[in-house]
Design an enzyme around this catalytic site. Sequence first.
Site, PDB file in Angstrom:
ATOM      1  N   ASP A   1       2.615  -4.862  -4.177  1.00  0.00           N
ATOM      2  CA  ASP A   1       3.028  -6.269  -4.147  1.00  0.00           C
ATOM      3  C   ASP A   1       2.221  -7.089  -5.157  1.00  0.00           C
ATOM      4  O   ASP A   1       2.758  -7.963  -5.838  1.00  0.00           O
ATOM      5  CB  ASP A   1       2.861  -6.837  -2.729  1.00  0.00           C
ATOM      6  CG  ASP A   1       3.725  -6.085  -1.727  1.00  0.00           C
ATOM      7  OD1 ASP A   1       4.891  -5.810  -2.050  1.00  0.00           O
ATOM      8  OD2 ASP A   1       3.224  -5.746  -0.638  1.00  0.00           O
TER       9      ASP A   1
ATOM     10  N   HIS B   1       3.834  -6.208   4.475  1.00  0.00           N
ATOM     11  CA  HIS B   1       4.568  -5.531   3.390  1.00  0.00           C
ATOM     12  C   HIS B   1       6.041  -5.377   3.760  1.00  0.00           C
ATOM     13  O   HIS B   1       6.554  -4.271   3.868  1.00  0.00           O
ATOM     14  CB  HIS B   1       3.914  -4.176   3.079  1.00  0.00           C
ATOM     15  CG  HIS B   1       4.655  -3.423   2.020  1.00  0.00           C
ATOM     16  ND1 HIS B   1       4.722  -3.853   0.708  1.00  0.00           N
ATOM     17  CD2 HIS B   1       5.391  -2.296   2.069  1.00  0.00           C
ATOM     18  CE1 HIS B   1       5.459  -3.015   0.012  1.00  0.00           C
ATOM     19  NE2 HIS B   1       5.887  -2.059   0.817  1.00  0.00           N
TER      20      HIS B   1
END
Length: 342
Positions: A176, A203
């Site tokens: 990310d 996530h």
Amino acid sequence: MFSRLARPALSKCMSQRTFTTSSKTNAKVAVLGASGGIGQPLSLLLKTSPAITQLSLYDIAHTPGVAADLSHIETPAKVSGHMGPDELDACLEGADLVLIPAGVPRKPGMTRDDLFNTNASIVLNLAKACAKKCPQAMVGIITNPVNSTVPIAAEVYKREGVQGWEKRLFGVTTLDAVRANTFIAEARGLEVAHMSVPVIGGHSGVTIIPLISQATPAVSFPPEERKALTVRIQNAGTEVVEAKAGAGSATLSMAFAAARFAGKVLEALAGGEGQVECAFVKSNETDSSYFATPILLGKNGVEANLGVGKMIEYEIQLVSEAKEELQANIKKGEDFVAQNWS
Ligand code: NAD
């Protein structure tokens, strides 16, 4: 509610290096799920690390071939292949770091949570073996849904009586941050190698919270553009799933991200200072019992949780919006172990 810890400049700490020559020598790293889309390129990158002397590859299929192939590369790490549950213990024996990308990936139209039914039991069983064979090892869980698989592993460690697991269990959310760095540098025409954007939360979808206000170098965007960038970072995994059209999810960028995470952990194990990476860990920083934040890594794992830092109103709102999904994901993982423990 949110801690306001003074933090070192994250730009320096959250560098994009993967391996350095000062990283811990003689490290044994195990990859569980090593024959897969992530496992193979990740194992290749790990084989190039001067810090690793033993690279042990485990999967339920194809590991002899992957290990034989990698073993011909002229770098010091010795490679061993372990296939099937009978060979799992040998793979884990003496490991300093275990990386887990075992399990099924998404297909178009699926959320990460849709993977739960298959991947939960895979992670439960692998975590049980880690808790028994290498309870002191650092463990990086890549298998989705990370928001649930990390709590699953934690519940296993608790039941196996492993002390101090909170410092050694990480959900690998590095991808990310890698994506945030890429997209934001592109949007501002900045050099990506120097871009550093912390990504906090969890996530999956709305739980992925890029803190663009804390980017270094500092960048600013009109609210609409900031929102569009945030949404793109949150949905970046789906971008790849759709582009691959049924052939899986991010593998190559994920392998890069996991190698970067591994490099930081190994450097910290070797006594290297200032190693910071965002990761999903047991946390007191917000109302959620697991939360990704920048983590200062040390010889024993989490040396300090650097917290969420100073957020702008928009980001505070994102954290608040993520709470319900994140907490439900965590509970689902914890409940799974409670219902399936034997
Ligand atoms: P893949 O199907 O290509 O590979 C998975 C591998 O796991 C296969 O080789 C399979 O044989 C192996 N495996 C299955 N069950 C196993 C078991 N019980 N023990 C050991 N190995 C086992 O999938 P992939 O693309 O490599 O993705 C792996 C996981 O990583 C998925 O859950 C995916 O959603 C996740 N992922 C996470 C991130 C992240 O940012 N954390 C990013 C991308 C993908």
